[in-house]
Design a protein around this motif. Structure first.
Motif, PDB file in Angstrom:
ATOM      1  N   LEU A   5     -22.771  34.484 -45.170  1.00 52.18           N
ATOM      2  CA  LEU A   5     -21.655  33.756 -44.429  1.00 52.18           C
ATOM      3  C   LEU A   5     -22.201  32.380 -44.248  1.00 52.18           C
ATOM      4  O   LEU A   5     -23.127  32.068 -43.874  1.00 52.18           O
ATOM      5  CB  LEU A   5     -21.286  34.367 -43.362  1.00 52.18           C
ATOM      6  CG  LEU A   5     -20.800  35.716 -43.204  1.00 52.18           C
ATOM      7  CD1 LEU A   5     -20.502  36.212 -41.860  1.00 52.18           C
ATOM      8  CD2 LEU A   5     -19.568  36.013 -44.072  1.00 52.18           C
ATOM      9  N   ALA A   6     -21.504  31.354 -45.117  1.00 52.23           N
ATOM     10  CA  ALA A   6     -21.831  29.765 -45.086  1.00 52.23           C
ATOM     11  C   ALA A   6     -21.398  29.114 -43.956  1.00 52.23           C
ATOM     12  O   ALA A   6     -20.273  28.537 -44.301  1.00 52.23           O
ATOM     13  CB  ALA A   6     -21.685  29.366 -46.475  1.00 52.23           C
ATOM     14  N   GLN A   7     -22.239  29.135 -42.975  1.00 52.88           N
ATOM     15  CA  GLN A   7     -21.541  28.188 -41.668  1.00 52.88           C
ATOM     16  C   GLN A   7     -22.213  26.904 -42.031  1.00 52.88           C
ATOM     17  O   GLN A   7     -23.134  26.410 -41.278  1.00 52.88           O
ATOM     18  CB  GLN A   7     -22.125  28.729 -40.529  1.00 52.88           C
ATOM     19  CG  GLN A   7     -21.760  28.224 -39.148  1.00 52.88           C
ATOM     20  CD  GLN A   7     -21.959  28.758 -37.846  1.00 52.88           C
ATOM     21  OE1 GLN A   7     -21.673  29.983 -37.796  1.00 52.88           O
ATOM     22  NE2 GLN A   7     -22.840  28.319 -36.990  1.00 52.88           N
ATOM     23  N   ILE A   8     -21.473  26.054 -42.783  1.00 57.60           N
ATOM     24  CA  ILE A   8     -21.969  24.696 -43.116  1.00 57.60           C
ATOM     25  C   ILE A   8     -21.093  23.676 -42.154  1.00 57.60           C
ATOM     26  O   ILE A   8     -20.314  24.139 -41.454  1.00 57.60           O
ATOM     27  CB  ILE A   8     -21.303  24.474 -44.646  1.00 57.60           C
ATOM     28  CG1 ILE A   8     -19.692  24.284 -44.824  1.00 57.60           C
ATOM     29  CG2 ILE A   8     -21.945  25.156 -45.635  1.00 57.60           C
ATOM     30  CD1 ILE A   8     -19.235  23.702 -45.907  1.00 57.60           C
ATOM     31  N   GLU A   9     -22.003  22.568 -42.025  1.00 55.44           N
ATOM     32  CA  GLU A   9     -21.324  21.454 -41.401  1.00 55.44           C
ATOM     33  C   GLU A   9     -20.461  20.655 -42.030  1.00 55.44           C
ATOM     34  O   GLU A   9     -20.427  20.673 -43.114  1.00 55.44           O
ATOM     35  CB  GLU A   9     -22.624  20.511 -41.115  1.00 55.44           C
ATOM     36  CG  GLU A   9     -22.052  19.082 -40.112  1.00 55.44           C
ATOM     37  CD  GLU A   9     -23.090  18.156 -39.975  1.00 55.44           C
ATOM     38  OE1 GLU A   9     -22.715  17.304 -39.201  1.00 55.44           O
ATOM     39  OE2 GLU A   9     -24.179  18.201 -40.626  1.00 55.44           O
ATOM     40  N   VAL A  10     -19.096  20.714 -41.317  1.00 58.35           N
ATOM     41  CA  VAL A  10     -17.878  20.353 -41.787  1.00 58.35           C
ATOM     42  C   VAL A  10     -17.675  18.644 -40.899  1.00 58.35           C
ATOM     43  O   VAL A  10     -17.667  18.577 -40.071  1.00 58.35           O
ATOM     44  CB  VAL A  10     -16.729  21.119 -41.516  1.00 58.35           C
ATOM     45  CG1 VAL A  10     -15.494  20.366 -42.161  1.00 58.35           C
ATOM     46  CG2 VAL A  10     -16.876  22.548 -42.024  1.00 58.35           C
ATOM     47  N   ARG A  11     -17.601  17.790 -41.953  1.00 58.70           N
ATOM     48  CA  ARG A  11     -17.445  16.421 -41.562  1.00 58.70           C
ATOM     49  C   ARG A  11     -16.010  15.863 -42.146  1.00 58.70           C
ATOM     50  O   ARG A  11     -15.713  16.004 -42.998  1.00 58.70           O
ATOM     51  CB  ARG A  11     -18.498  15.498 -42.049  1.00 58.70           C
ATOM     52  CG  ARG A  11     -19.939  15.631 -41.752  1.00 58.70           C
ATOM     53  CD  ARG A  11     -20.921  14.978 -42.226  1.00 58.70           C
ATOM     54  NE  ARG A  11     -22.401  15.492 -41.714  1.00 58.70           N
ATOM     55  CZ  ARG A  11     -23.388  14.995 -42.519  1.00 58.70           C
ATOM     56  NH1 ARG A  11     -23.467  13.898 -43.275  1.00 58.70           N
ATOM     57  NH2 ARG A  11     -24.567  15.437 -42.015  1.00 58.70           N
ATOM     58  N   THR A  12     -15.342  15.191 -41.145  1.00 54.92           N
ATOM     59  CA  THR A  12     -14.153  14.566 -41.593  1.00 54.92           C
ATOM     60  C   THR A  12     -14.537  13.218 -42.472  1.00 54.92           C
ATOM     61  O   THR A  12     -15.748  12.626 -42.588  1.00 54.92           O
ATOM     62  CB  THR A  12     -13.428  13.729 -40.598  1.00 54.92           C
ATOM     63  OG1 THR A  12     -14.037  13.188 -39.644  1.00 54.92           O
ATOM     64  CG2 THR A  12     -12.842  15.262 -39.784  1.00 54.92           C
ATOM     65  N   ALA A  13     -13.794  12.978 -43.506  1.00 56.58           N
ATOM     66  CA  ALA A  13     -13.905  11.620 -44.296  1.00 56.58           C
ATOM     67  C   ALA A  13     -15.054  11.749 -45.082  1.00 56.58           C
ATOM     68  O   ALA A  13     -15.772  10.982 -45.481  1.00 56.58           O
ATOM     69  CB  ALA A  13     -13.930  10.489 -43.489  1.00 56.58           C
ATOM     70  N   ASP A  14     -15.614  13.095 -45.361  1.00 57.47           N
ATOM     71  CA  ASP A  14     -16.749  13.105 -46.109  1.00 57.47           C
ATOM     72  C   ASP A  14     -16.707  14.204 -46.914  1.00 57.47           C
ATOM     73  O   ASP A  14     -17.197  15.294 -47.211  1.00 57.47           O
ATOM     74  CB  ASP A  14     -18.082  13.487 -45.397  1.00 57.47           C
ATOM     75  CG  ASP A  14     -19.417  13.450 -46.035  1.00 57.47           C
ATOM     76  OD1 ASP A  14     -19.674  13.021 -46.988  1.00 57.47           O
ATOM     77  OD2 ASP A  14     -20.322  14.016 -45.457  1.00 57.47           O
ATOM     78  N   ARG A  15     -15.560  14.140 -47.726  1.00 62.41           N
ATOM     79  CA  ARG A  15     -15.218  15.503 -48.782  1.00 62.41           C
ATOM     80  C   ARG A  15     -16.392  15.766 -49.897  1.00 62.41           C
ATOM     81  O   ARG A  15     -16.766  16.916 -50.121  1.00 62.41           O
ATOM     82  CB  ARG A  15     -13.923  15.135 -49.668  1.00 62.41           C
ATOM     83  CG  ARG A  15     -12.898  15.080 -48.698  1.00 62.41           C
ATOM     84  CD  ARG A  15     -11.555  14.760 -49.478  1.00 62.41           C
ATOM     85  NE  ARG A  15     -11.265  16.037 -50.336  1.00 62.41           N
ATOM     86  CZ  ARG A  15     -10.417  16.133 -51.248  1.00 62.41           C
ATOM     87  NH1 ARG A  15      -9.365  15.078 -51.572  1.00 62.41           N
ATOM     88  NH2 ARG A  15     -10.254  17.275 -52.173  1.00 62.41           N
ATOM     89  N   ASP A  16     -16.967  14.531 -50.309  1.00 62.36           N
ATOM     90  CA  ASP A  16     -18.239  14.804 -51.181  1.00 62.36           C
ATOM     91  C   ASP A  16     -19.407  15.333 -50.527  1.00 62.36           C
ATOM     92  O   ASP A  16     -19.891  16.338 -51.211  1.00 62.36           O
ATOM     93  CB  ASP A  16     -18.442  13.476 -51.785  1.00 62.36           C
ATOM     94  CG  ASP A  16     -17.481  12.729 -52.717  1.00 62.36           C
ATOM     95  OD1 ASP A  16     -16.781  13.569 -53.154  1.00 62.36           O
ATOM     96  OD2 ASP A  16     -17.626  11.524 -53.257  1.00 62.36           O
ATOM     97  N   GLY A  17     -19.794  14.958 -49.349  1.00 62.45           N
ATOM     98  CA  GLY A  17     -20.948  15.618 -48.684  1.00 62.45           C
ATOM     99  C   GLY A  17     -20.490  17.027 -48.166  1.00 62.45           C
ATOM    100  O   GLY A  17     -21.126  18.049 -48.524  1.00 62.45           O
ATOM    101  N   ASN A  18     -19.121  17.449 -47.987  1.00 61.93           N
ATOM    102  CA  ASN A  18     -18.734  18.687 -47.581  1.00 61.93           C
ATOM    103  C   ASN A  18     -18.801  19.763 -48.784  1.00 61.93           C
ATOM    104  O   ASN A  18     -19.433  20.815 -48.841  1.00 61.93           O
ATOM    105  CB  ASN A  18     -17.471  18.724 -47.121  1.00 61.93           C
ATOM    106  CG  ASN A  18     -17.090  18.139 -45.745  1.00 61.93           C
ATOM    107  OD1 ASN A  18     -18.173  18.148 -45.016  1.00 61.93           O
ATOM    108  ND2 ASN A  18     -15.907  17.520 -45.419  1.00 61.93           N
ATOM    109  N   LEU A  19     -18.590  19.099 -50.101  1.00 55.30           N
ATOM    110  CA  LEU A  19     -18.685  19.817 -51.214  1.00 55.30           C
ATOM    111  C   LEU A  19     -20.017  20.047 -51.515  1.00 55.30           C
ATOM    112  O   LEU A  19     -20.320  21.130 -51.941  1.00 55.30           O
ATOM    113  CB  LEU A  19     -17.795  19.266 -52.508  1.00 55.30           C
ATOM    114  CG  LEU A  19     -17.992  20.004 -53.815  1.00 55.30           C
ATOM    115  CD1 LEU A  19     -17.382  21.387 -53.729  1.00 55.30           C
ATOM    116  CD2 LEU A  19     -17.222  18.925 -54.896  1.00 55.30           C
TER     117      LEU A  19
END
Length: 270
Positions: A5-19
């Motif tokens: 389970l990948a509990q990644i950090e989710v940031r708004t306005a950072d689609r590239d970073g989220n990917l």
């Protein structure tokens, strides 16, 4: 089967970073010999970033899901791509299997380890409490259950946890592993702990909840991604910081538990 389970950090306005964080988690899970990795709900735009839904929407064949299908193939690992905001009209134009030809949906996609799309699930229960989801999105209708890695795998999304009828319908279709991408915020920690455990106990099935980590303008995600076994026992869990949670799950265990404690056979219709 090893589940991650990948509990990644989710940031708004950072689609590239989220990917990038999602792809890194896939690679990390593969290095740990995981067979299946799951991502959270709307991890690419952020669940609470409602103003970003329309401009962040993609069809099933869009760049985000394409990158994750490629990652599944590259790393030889099955990937539940969390959920994205799906543009139903664009998916329909590409001849995808969609229930409607307009609007947006909160859509989960499961890829096999060769990048083949195995299941598409659109969130059934849209969250109306302090959320724009009911206004912005179209609810799904189908409940796919697919054979994968020895399991009958199903997907539900976040708020669906509050509706036991959906999980019972999946059990009736033979589901023995339900994975739940979520964006569950504080302060409802006890709900997050109780509901998936109850769904596991009721249906004598594995339930795995994968949440995000991060803060938004009006909410903080509480993390605590967890794998529950068919008795409701916690096999693996974490706190609210980014983490990769792994657990060994066995399809044979579901059969043994259901045979030992045949509650599903003892049901009566009303």
């Amino acid at each position: 089967m090893k589940l991650a389970l990948a509990q990644i950090e989710v940031r708004t306005a950072d689609r590239d970073g989220n990917l990038d964080r999602a792809l890194s988690a896939v690679a990390d899970a593969a290095e740990r010999d995981a067979d299946l990795i799951a991502l959270p709900e709307l991890w690419n735009v952020g669940y609470f970033a409602f103003e970003a839904y329309e401009r962040g929407a993609e069809p099933l064949g869009g760049p985000t899901l394409t990158r994750l299908a490629d990652a599944a193939r590259e790393h030889d690992i099955a990937v539940l791509a969390g959920t994205i905001v799906e543009d139903l009209a664009e998916s329909a134009a590409a001849a995808a299997d969609v229930p409607d030809d307009e609007g947006l949906a909160n859509t989960a996609v499961l890829f096999d380890s060769d990048g083949t799309r195995r299941a598409v699930y659109r969130k059934h229960h849209l969250f109306g409490y302090q959320s724009a989801e009911t206004r912005l999105l179209t609810p799904g209708e189908s409940l796919p259950v697919v054979d994968l890695l020895g399991f009958r795998v199903a997907v539900t999304t976040c708020y669906d946890l509050r509706f036991p009828e959906q999980f019972r319908a999946l059990a009736d279709e033979g589901a023995d592993l339900v994975v739940v991408p979520s964006a569950w915020p504080y302060p409802r920690v006890e709900h997050w702990r109780t509901l998936p455990r109850a769904r596991a106990i009721e249906n004598l099935a594995y339930v795995a909840t994968v949440n995000g980590s991060g803060s938004f303008e009006d909410a903080d995600l509480l993390g605590r991604s967890t794998v529950y076994d068919p008795w409701g026992t916690t096999l693996a869990s974490t706190g609210d910081e980014p983490a990769l949670v792994t657990a060994e799950v066995e399809p044979e265990r579901v059969g043994r538990v259901r045979e030992e404690f045949p509650a599903l056979r003892d049901r009566r219709d009303y």
